[in-house]
Design a protein around this motif. Structure first.
Motif, PDB file in Angstrom:
ATOM      1  N   MET A  11       0.814  -1.214   0.000  1.00 39.84           N
ATOM      2  CA  MET A  11       0.000   0.000   0.000  1.00 39.84           C
ATOM      3  C   MET A  11       0.848   1.265   0.000  1.00 39.84           C
ATOM      4  N   SER A  12       0.325   2.292  -0.586  1.00 45.22           N
ATOM      5  CA  SER A  12       0.990   3.587  -0.623  1.00 45.22           C
ATOM      6  C   SER A  12       0.935   4.243   0.753  1.00 45.22           C
ATOM      7  N   LEU A  13       1.997   4.927   1.101  1.00 48.96           N
ATOM      8  CA  LEU A  13       2.048   5.667   2.367  1.00 48.96           C
ATOM      9  C   LEU A  13       1.646   7.125   2.172  1.00 48.96           C
ATOM     10  N   ARG A  14       1.346   7.496   0.964  1.00 52.00           N
ATOM     11  CA  ARG A  14       1.026   8.873   0.590  1.00 52.00           C
ATOM     12  C   ARG A  14      -0.103   9.446   1.462  1.00 52.00           C
ATOM     13  N   GLY A  15       0.149  10.600   2.040  1.00 46.68           N
ATOM     14  CA  GLY A  15      -0.845  11.271   2.864  1.00 46.68           C
ATOM     15  C   GLY A  15      -0.811  10.888   4.326  1.00 46.68           C
ATOM     16  N   GLY A  16      -0.014   9.870   4.682  1.00 45.44           N
ATOM     17  CA  GLY A  16       0.090   9.474   6.083  1.00 45.44           C
ATOM     18  C   GLY A  16       0.834  10.503   6.905  1.00 45.44           C
ATOM     19  N   ARG A  72      10.503   5.725   9.930  1.00 45.59           N
ATOM     20  CA  ARG A  72      11.737   5.620   9.145  1.00 45.59           C
ATOM     21  C   ARG A  72      11.945   4.219   8.599  1.00 45.59           C
ATOM     22  N   SER A  73      11.791   3.212   9.439  1.00 39.70           N
ATOM     23  CA  SER A  73      12.057   1.842   8.983  1.00 39.70           C
ATOM     24  C   SER A  73      10.796   1.001   8.864  1.00 39.70           C
ATOM     25  N   SER A  74       9.703   1.456   9.418  1.00 44.26           N
ATOM     26  CA  SER A  74       8.423   0.767   9.244  1.00 44.26           C
ATOM     27  C   SER A  74       7.301   1.779   9.449  1.00 44.26           C
ATOM     28  N   SER A  75       6.148   1.421   8.939  1.00 38.98           N
ATOM     29  CA  SER A  75       4.968   2.290   9.048  1.00 38.98           C
ATOM     30  C   SER A  75       3.779   1.457   9.486  1.00 38.98           C
ATOM     31  N   GLU A  76       2.812   2.124  10.108  1.00 38.43           N
ATOM     32  CA  GLU A  76       1.625   1.435  10.612  1.00 38.43           C
ATOM     33  C   GLU A  76       0.368   2.075  10.050  1.00 38.43           C
ATOM     34  N   VAL A  77      -0.693   1.269  10.003  1.00 37.81           N
ATOM     35  CA  VAL A  77      -1.977   1.740   9.509  1.00 37.81           C
ATOM     36  C   VAL A  77      -3.055   1.384  10.519  1.00 37.81           C
ATOM     37  N   GLU A  78      -4.022   2.295  10.671  1.00 38.60           N
ATOM     38  CA  GLU A  78      -5.226   2.056  11.479  1.00 38.60           C
ATOM     39  C   GLU A  78      -6.400   1.955  10.526  1.00 38.60           C
ATOM     40  N   PHE A  79      -7.363   1.099  10.865  1.00 45.42           N
ATOM     41  CA  PHE A  79      -8.540   0.905  10.022  1.00 45.42           C
ATOM     42  C   PHE A  79      -9.811   1.291  10.752  1.00 45.42           C
ATOM     43  N   GLU A  80     -10.773   1.787  10.003  1.00 45.67           N
ATOM     44  CA  GLU A  80     -12.066   2.156  10.572  1.00 45.67           C
ATOM     45  C   GLU A  80     -12.755   0.937  11.185  1.00 45.67           C
ATOM     46  N   GLU A  81     -12.592  -0.218  10.562  1.00 44.90           N
ATOM     47  CA  GLU A  81     -13.285  -1.437  11.004  1.00 44.90           C
ATOM     48  C   GLU A  81     -12.675  -2.053  12.265  1.00 44.90           C
ATOM     49  N   ILE A  82     -11.431  -1.674  12.609  1.00 48.85           N
ATOM     50  CA  ILE A  82     -10.743  -2.281  13.755  1.00 48.85           C
ATOM     51  C   ILE A  82     -10.165  -1.161  14.623  1.00 48.85           C
ATOM     52  N   GLN A  85      -6.285  -0.445  16.991  1.00 52.29           N
ATOM     53  CA  GLN A  85      -5.266  -1.423  16.610  1.00 52.29           C
ATOM     54  C   GLN A  85      -4.476  -0.858  15.435  1.00 52.29           C
ATOM     55  N   LYS A  86      -3.171  -1.111  15.404  1.00 51.47           N
ATOM     56  CA  LYS A  86      -2.324  -0.687  14.296  1.00 51.47           C
ATOM     57  C   LYS A  86      -1.649  -1.910  13.689  1.00 51.47           C
ATOM     58  N   PHE A  87      -1.408  -1.832  12.374  1.00 50.03           N
ATOM     59  CA  PHE A  87      -0.844  -2.951  11.636  1.00 50.03           C
ATOM     60  C   PHE A  87       0.273  -2.469  10.720  1.00 50.03           C
ATOM     61  N   ASN A  88       1.261  -3.324  10.493  1.00 50.76           N
ATOM     62  CA  ASN A  88       2.361  -2.998   9.595  1.00 50.76           C
ATOM     63  C   ASN A  88       1.828  -2.846   8.171  1.00 50.76           C
ATOM     64  N   THR A  89       2.157  -1.732   7.528  1.00 53.40           N
ATOM     65  CA  THR A  89       1.607  -1.423   6.200  1.00 53.40           C
ATOM     66  C   THR A  89       2.066  -2.383   5.113  1.00 53.40           C
ATOM     67  N   VAL A  90       3.206  -3.067   5.290  1.00 49.72           N
ATOM     68  CA  VAL A  90       3.721  -3.932   4.221  1.00 49.72           C
ATOM     69  C   VAL A  90       2.840  -5.159   3.980  1.00 49.72           C
ATOM     70  N   MET A  91       1.875  -5.407   4.839  1.00 48.47           N
ATOM     71  CA  MET A  91       1.003  -6.569   4.694  1.00 48.47           C
ATOM     72  C   MET A  91      -0.257  -6.268   3.883  1.00 48.47           C
ATOM     73  N   PHE A  92      -0.353  -5.051   3.320  1.00 47.66           N
ATOM     74  CA  PHE A  92      -1.567  -4.623   2.625  1.00 47.66           C
ATOM     75  C   PHE A  92      -1.229  -4.072   1.250  1.00 47.66           C
ATOM     76  N   GLU A  93      -2.202  -4.174   0.337  1.00 42.23           N
ATOM     77  CA  GLU A  93      -2.043  -3.591  -0.999  1.00 42.23           C
ATOM     78  C   GLU A  93      -3.222  -2.679  -1.293  1.00 42.23           C
ATOM     79  N   ASP A  94      -2.958  -1.623  -2.056  1.00 39.71           N
ATOM     80  CA  ASP A  94      -4.027  -0.728  -2.476  1.00 39.71           C
ATOM     81  C   ASP A  94      -4.943  -1.459  -3.444  1.00 39.71           C
ATOM     82  N   ILE A  95      -6.230  -1.105  -3.410  1.00 36.15           N
ATOM     83  CA  ILE A  95      -7.155  -1.655  -4.412  1.00 36.15           C
ATOM     84  C   ILE A  95      -7.858  -0.514  -5.127  1.00 36.15           C
TER      85      ILE A  95
END
Length: 95
Positions: A11-16, A72-82, A85-95
């Motif tokens: 997934m893109s980190l753009r706008g984070g 710097r070395s990793s990024s996290e994402v939060e989701f509306e549905e969860i 909780q934060k998750f490592n962004t490298v496990m997701f892809e943009d759709i």
């Protein structure tokens, strides 16, 4: 000869939120990522990252981005549905 398999694009980190800017500026764009959709790949990242994610998400699930925190070395994402909780962004892809 070594064959390297290209990993899936993540997934893109753009706008984070850029966690290392003094004013917590947005990374690459002033438009927040809120509302973007991503899919859980169940790939990439450390095993503990994947284990944490699999407690909340199934492979292929589509989620709505609430916020991205760009480090710097990793990024996290939060989701509306969860919430909360934060998750490592490298496990997701943009759709």
């Amino acid at each position: 000869m070594i064959n390297f398999i290209d990993p899936k694009p993540t997934m893109s980190l753009r706008g984070g939120v850029d966690m290392y800017s003094l004013n917590f500026d947005r990374y690459g764009s002033e438009t927040p990522p809120t509302g973007r959709k991503v899919r859980f790949l169940n790939e990439n990242g450390y095993e503990f990252d994947k284990e944490h994610a699999r407690k909340h998400i199934n492979e292929g699930d589509i989620l709505t981005v609430k916020e991205i925190y760009v480090g710097r070395s990793s990024s996290e994402v939060e989701f509306e549905e969860i919430p909360n909780q934060k998750f490592n962004t490298v496990m997701f892809e943009d759709i």
